[in-house]
Design a protein around this motif. Structure first.
Motif, PDB file in Angstrom:
ATOM      1  N   THR A 253       0.824  -1.206   0.000  1.00 34.15           N
ATOM      2  CA  THR A 253       0.000   0.000   0.000  1.00 34.15           C
ATOM      3  C   THR A 253       0.859   1.256   0.000  1.00 34.15           C
ATOM      4  OG1 THR A 253      -1.768  -1.167   1.155  1.00 34.15           O
ATOM      5  CG2 THR A 253      -1.828   1.230   1.238  1.00 34.15           C
ATOM      6  N   VAL A 254       1.843   1.294   0.879  1.00 25.11           N
ATOM      7  CA  VAL A 254       2.733   2.463   0.950  1.00 25.11           C
ATOM      8  C   VAL A 254       3.515   2.615  -0.354  1.00 25.11           C
ATOM      9  CG1 VAL A 254       4.752   3.454   2.105  1.00 25.11           C
ATOM     10  CG2 VAL A 254       2.899   2.485   3.460  1.00 25.11           C
ATOM     11  N   LEU A 255       4.045   1.522  -0.874  1.00 32.44           N
ATOM     12  CA  LEU A 255       4.798   1.553  -2.124  1.00 32.44           C
ATOM     13  C   LEU A 255       3.939   2.136  -3.244  1.00 32.44           C
ATOM     14  CD1 LEU A 255       7.470   0.328  -3.659  1.00 32.44           C
ATOM     15  CD2 LEU A 255       5.776  -1.303  -4.483  1.00 32.44           C
ATOM     16  N   ASN A 256       2.721   1.660  -3.385  1.00 32.63           N
ATOM     17  CA  ASN A 256       1.843   2.154  -4.445  1.00 32.63           C
ATOM     18  C   ASN A 256       1.500   3.620  -4.280  1.00 32.63           C
ATOM     19  OD1 ASN A 256       1.247   0.000  -6.345  1.00 32.63           O
ATOM     20  ND2 ASN A 256       0.466  -1.080  -4.555  1.00 32.63           N
ATOM     21  N   LEU A 257       1.155   4.019  -3.064  1.00 37.14           N
ATOM     22  CA  LEU A 257       0.796   5.422  -2.846  1.00 37.14           C
ATOM     23  C   LEU A 257       1.976   6.348  -3.104  1.00 37.14           C
ATOM     24  CD1 LEU A 257      -1.464   5.130   0.331  1.00 37.14           C
ATOM     25  CD2 LEU A 257      -2.192   5.631  -2.019  1.00 37.14           C
ATOM     26  N   TYR A 258       3.176   5.927  -2.706  1.00 36.51           N
ATOM     27  CA  TYR A 258       4.349   6.780  -2.867  1.00 36.51           C
ATOM     28  C   TYR A 258       4.881   6.741  -4.304  1.00 36.51           C
ATOM     29  CZ  TYR A 258       8.947   8.824  -2.129  1.00 36.51           C
ATOM     30  OH  TYR A 258      10.054   9.627  -2.209  1.00 36.51           O
ATOM     31  N   LEU A 259       5.155   5.551  -4.787  1.00 36.25           N
ATOM     32  CA  LEU A 259       5.848   5.397  -6.062  1.00 36.25           C
ATOM     33  C   LEU A 259       4.946   5.654  -7.260  1.00 36.25           C
ATOM     34  CD1 LEU A 259       8.647   4.590  -7.122  1.00 36.25           C
ATOM     35  CD2 LEU A 259       7.861   2.228  -7.154  1.00 36.25           C
ATOM     36  N   PHE A 260       3.736   5.119  -7.226  1.00 35.08           N
ATOM     37  CA  PHE A 260       2.881   5.202  -8.396  1.00 35.08           C
ATOM     38  C   PHE A 260       1.863   6.331  -8.345  1.00 35.08           C
ATOM     39  CE2 PHE A 260       4.094   0.650  -8.200  1.00 35.08           C
ATOM     40  CZ  PHE A 260       4.840   0.622  -9.365  1.00 35.08           C
ATOM     41  N   GLU A 261       1.381   6.668  -7.156  1.00 33.61           N
ATOM     42  CA  GLU A 261       0.337   7.691  -7.065  1.00 33.61           C
ATOM     43  C   GLU A 261       0.884   9.063  -6.692  1.00 33.61           C
ATOM     44  OE1 GLU A 261      -2.301   6.779  -8.397  1.00 33.61           O
ATOM     45  OE2 GLU A 261      -1.760   4.674  -8.357  1.00 33.61           O
ATOM     46  N   GLY A 262       2.158   9.143  -6.309  1.00 38.12           N
ATOM     47  CA  GLY A 262       2.798  10.432  -6.100  1.00 38.12           C
ATOM     48  C   GLY A 262       2.553  11.116  -4.767  1.00 38.12           C
ATOM     49  N   TYR A 263       2.039  10.384  -3.788  1.00 37.49           N
ATOM     50  CA  TYR A 263       1.860  10.968  -2.462  1.00 37.49           C
ATOM     51  C   TYR A 263       3.207  10.998  -1.750  1.00 37.49           C
ATOM     52  CZ  TYR A 263      -3.164  10.402  -3.045  1.00 37.49           C
ATOM     53  OH  TYR A 263      -4.456  10.490  -3.495  1.00 37.49           O
ATOM     54  N   ASP A 264       3.415  12.009  -0.897  1.00 39.48           N
ATOM     55  CA  ASP A 264       4.626  12.015  -0.092  1.00 39.48           C
ATOM     56  C   ASP A 264       4.338  11.266   1.212  1.00 39.48           C
ATOM     57  OD1 ASP A 264       3.471  13.823   1.806  1.00 39.48           O
ATOM     58  OD2 ASP A 264       4.204  15.545   0.686  1.00 39.48           O
ATOM     59  N   HIS A 265       5.390  11.007   1.982  1.00 40.05           N
ATOM     60  CA  HIS A 265       5.234  10.180   3.179  1.00 40.05           C
ATOM     61  C   HIS A 265       4.337  10.839   4.239  1.00 40.05           C
ATOM     62  CE1 HIS A 265       7.767   6.950   1.881  1.00 40.05           C
ATOM     63  NE2 HIS A 265       8.699   7.807   1.510  1.00 40.05           N
ATOM     64  N   LYS A 266       4.346  12.145   4.294  1.00 37.25           N
ATOM     65  CA  LYS A 266       3.470  12.829   5.236  1.00 37.25           C
ATOM     66  C   LYS A 266       2.006  12.582   4.865  1.00 37.25           C
ATOM     67  CE  LYS A 266       2.599  17.330   7.324  1.00 37.25           C
ATOM     68  NZ  LYS A 266       2.995  18.733   7.390  1.00 37.25           N
ATOM     69  N   GLU A 267       1.687  12.712   3.565  1.00 39.07           N
ATOM     70  CA  GLU A 267       0.324  12.465   3.100  1.00 39.07           C
ATOM     71  C   GLU A 267      -0.078  11.008   3.314  1.00 39.07           C
ATOM     72  OE1 GLU A 267      -0.137  15.547  -0.636  1.00 39.07           O
ATOM     73  OE2 GLU A 267       1.173  13.802  -0.893  1.00 39.07           O
TER      74      GLU A 267
ATOM     75  N   GLY B  14       1.040   8.988   5.555  1.00 32.90           N
ATOM     76  CA  GLY B  14       0.816   8.827   6.983  1.00 32.90           C
ATOM     77  C   GLY B  14      -0.583   9.278   7.384  1.00 32.90           C
ATOM     78  N   GLN B  15      -1.011  10.409   6.836  1.00 34.55           N
ATOM     79  CA  GLN B  15      -2.347  10.927   7.145  1.00 34.55           C
ATOM     80  C   GLN B  15      -3.436  10.013   6.587  1.00 34.55           C
ATOM     81  OE1 GLN B  15      -1.989  14.815   5.413  1.00 34.55           O
ATOM     82  NE2 GLN B  15      -1.143  15.734   7.273  1.00 34.55           N
ATOM     83  N   ILE B  16      -3.247   9.530   5.370  1.00 34.59           N
ATOM     84  CA  ILE B  16      -4.240   8.656   4.735  1.00 34.59           C
ATOM     85  C   ILE B  16      -4.390   7.349   5.502  1.00 34.59           C
ATOM     86  CG2 ILE B  16      -4.691   7.229   2.683  1.00 34.59           C
ATOM     87  CD1 ILE B  16      -3.371   9.503   1.022  1.00 34.59           C
ATOM     88  N   LEU B  17      -3.257   6.761   5.898  1.00 34.27           N
ATOM     89  CA  LEU B  17      -3.273   5.437   6.529  1.00 34.27           C
ATOM     90  C   LEU B  17      -3.317   5.490   8.054  1.00 34.27           C
ATOM     91  CD1 LEU B  17      -0.659   3.594   4.279  1.00 34.27           C
ATOM     92  CD2 LEU B  17      -3.161   3.593   4.081  1.00 34.27           C
ATOM     93  N   GLY B  18      -3.185   6.685   8.621  1.00 31.26           N
ATOM     94  CA  GLY B  18      -3.201   6.807  10.078  1.00 31.26           C
ATOM     95  C   GLY B  18      -1.936   6.275  10.725  1.00 31.26           C
ATOM     96  N   ILE B  19      -0.801   6.473  10.044  1.00 31.75           N
ATOM     97  CA  ILE B  19       0.499   6.069  10.580  1.00 31.75           C
ATOM     98  C   ILE B  19       1.423   7.277  10.568  1.00 31.75           C
ATOM     99  CG2 ILE B  19       0.258   3.650   9.852  1.00 31.75           C
ATOM    100  CD1 ILE B  19       2.049   4.261   7.437  1.00 31.75           C
ATOM    101  N   SER B  20       2.566   7.148  11.211  1.00 30.43           N
ATOM    102  CA  SER B  20       3.500   8.273  11.226  1.00 30.43           C
ATOM    103  C   SER B  20       4.243   8.369   9.892  1.00 30.43           C
ATOM    104  CB  SER B  20       4.513   8.103  12.360  1.00 30.43           C
ATOM    105  OG  SER B  20       5.364   7.016  12.087  1.00 30.43           O
ATOM    106  N   GLU B  21       4.801   9.528   9.644  1.00 34.26           N
ATOM    107  CA  GLU B  21       5.593   9.739   8.436  1.00 34.26           C
ATOM    108  C   GLU B  21       6.788   8.788   8.417  1.00 34.26           C
ATOM    109  OE1 GLU B  21       7.994  13.395   6.227  1.00 34.26           O
ATOM    110  OE2 GLU B  21       6.619  13.841   7.863  1.00 34.26           O
ATOM    111  N   SER B  22       7.422   8.597   9.566  1.00 37.18           N
ATOM    112  CA  SER B  22       8.577   7.696   9.616  1.00 37.18           C
ATOM    113  C   SER B  22       8.158   6.242   9.397  1.00 37.18           C
ATOM    114  CB  SER B  22       9.333   7.850  10.936  1.00 37.18           C
ATOM    115  OG  SER B  22       8.501   7.551  12.024  1.00 37.18           O
ATOM    116  N   ALA B  23       6.969   5.862   9.838  1.00 31.80           N
ATOM    117  CA  ALA B  23       6.479   4.504   9.588  1.00 31.80           C
ATOM    118  C   ALA B  23       6.253   4.302   8.091  1.00 31.80           C
ATOM    119  CB  ALA B  23       5.194   4.239  10.352  1.00 31.80           C
ATOM    120  N   SER B  24       5.745   5.333   7.423  1.00 33.51           N
ATOM    121  CA  SER B  24       5.546   5.263   5.979  1.00 33.51           C
ATOM    122  C   SER B  24       6.890   5.072   5.272  1.00 33.51           C
ATOM    123  CB  SER B  24       4.860   6.527   5.472  1.00 33.51           C
ATOM    124  OG  SER B  24       4.764   6.523   4.069  1.00 33.51           O
TER     125      SER B  24
END
Length: 181
Positions: free
Chosen positions: A136-150, A152-162
């Protein structure tokens, strides 16, 4: 997008907002390929991806009357698709246990399949075989262009966890593909 394409999209969205089924079909044809690719990457399985995709289009066409700026239809639809994928992943997580089926068969490529198609299938298969959280994180970051902060907000996790999940995903994929780094 070229100006004439924007005009066509605006026209189709306006027709959809008036309940025109033909316009819905035309918009569906324009966007189904790209939206399927998002679902396929996020869901990890073809049948799940198709189910989520259909649900997302039903939601989009049911609520298209709420769309204010017709030009943003593609971005609006993409957000609906991603939300449906995330909801399906959460639901699956709640409904399933840690028991997972693994099929140990490899599809034999046809003679027409070129090298790029074969390599793309290998990468997709590797992505399918990593954990759901990493995928999920890989797809959101690599393919959908979200940054780790976003993310984290979408998944309810910290930026560092992302960031950690993304790093773990890349590492697992490299290992699965036997890529030396």
């Amino acid at each position: 997008m070229a100006p004439e394409q924007k005009t066509i999209h605006i026209y189709l969205v306006e027709r959809c907002q008036r309940g025109d089924r033909q316009a819905q079909n035309e918009l569906y044809k324009l966007y189904v390929g790209a939206m399927y690719n998002i679902c396929r990457r996020m869901m990890g399985g073809e049948e799940e991806a198709k189910d989520v995709l259909q649900d997302a289009f039903i939601t989009a066409f049911s609520s298209i009357h709420t769309l204010k700026n017709e030009i943003t239809f593609g971005a609006w639809l993409k957000r609906i698709v991603i939300n449906h994928c995330l909801n399906a992943i959460k639901k699956k997580r709640l409904l399933t246990t840690e028991l997972e089926e693994h099929h140990d068969f490899e599809e034999q490529p046809s003679e027409e399949m070129d090298y790029c198609d074969l390599e793309a299938r290998k990468v997709l298969q590797a992505i399918d075989n990593i954990s759901e959280g990493c995928r999920t994180v890989l797809n959101l970051y690599l393919f959908e262009g979200y940054d780790h902060k976003e993310i984290g907000q979408i998944l309810g996790i910290s930026e560092s966890a992302s960031k950690a999940q993304y790093s773990k995903a890349k590492s697992k994929i490299r290992k699965l593909l036997d890529v030396n780094t």
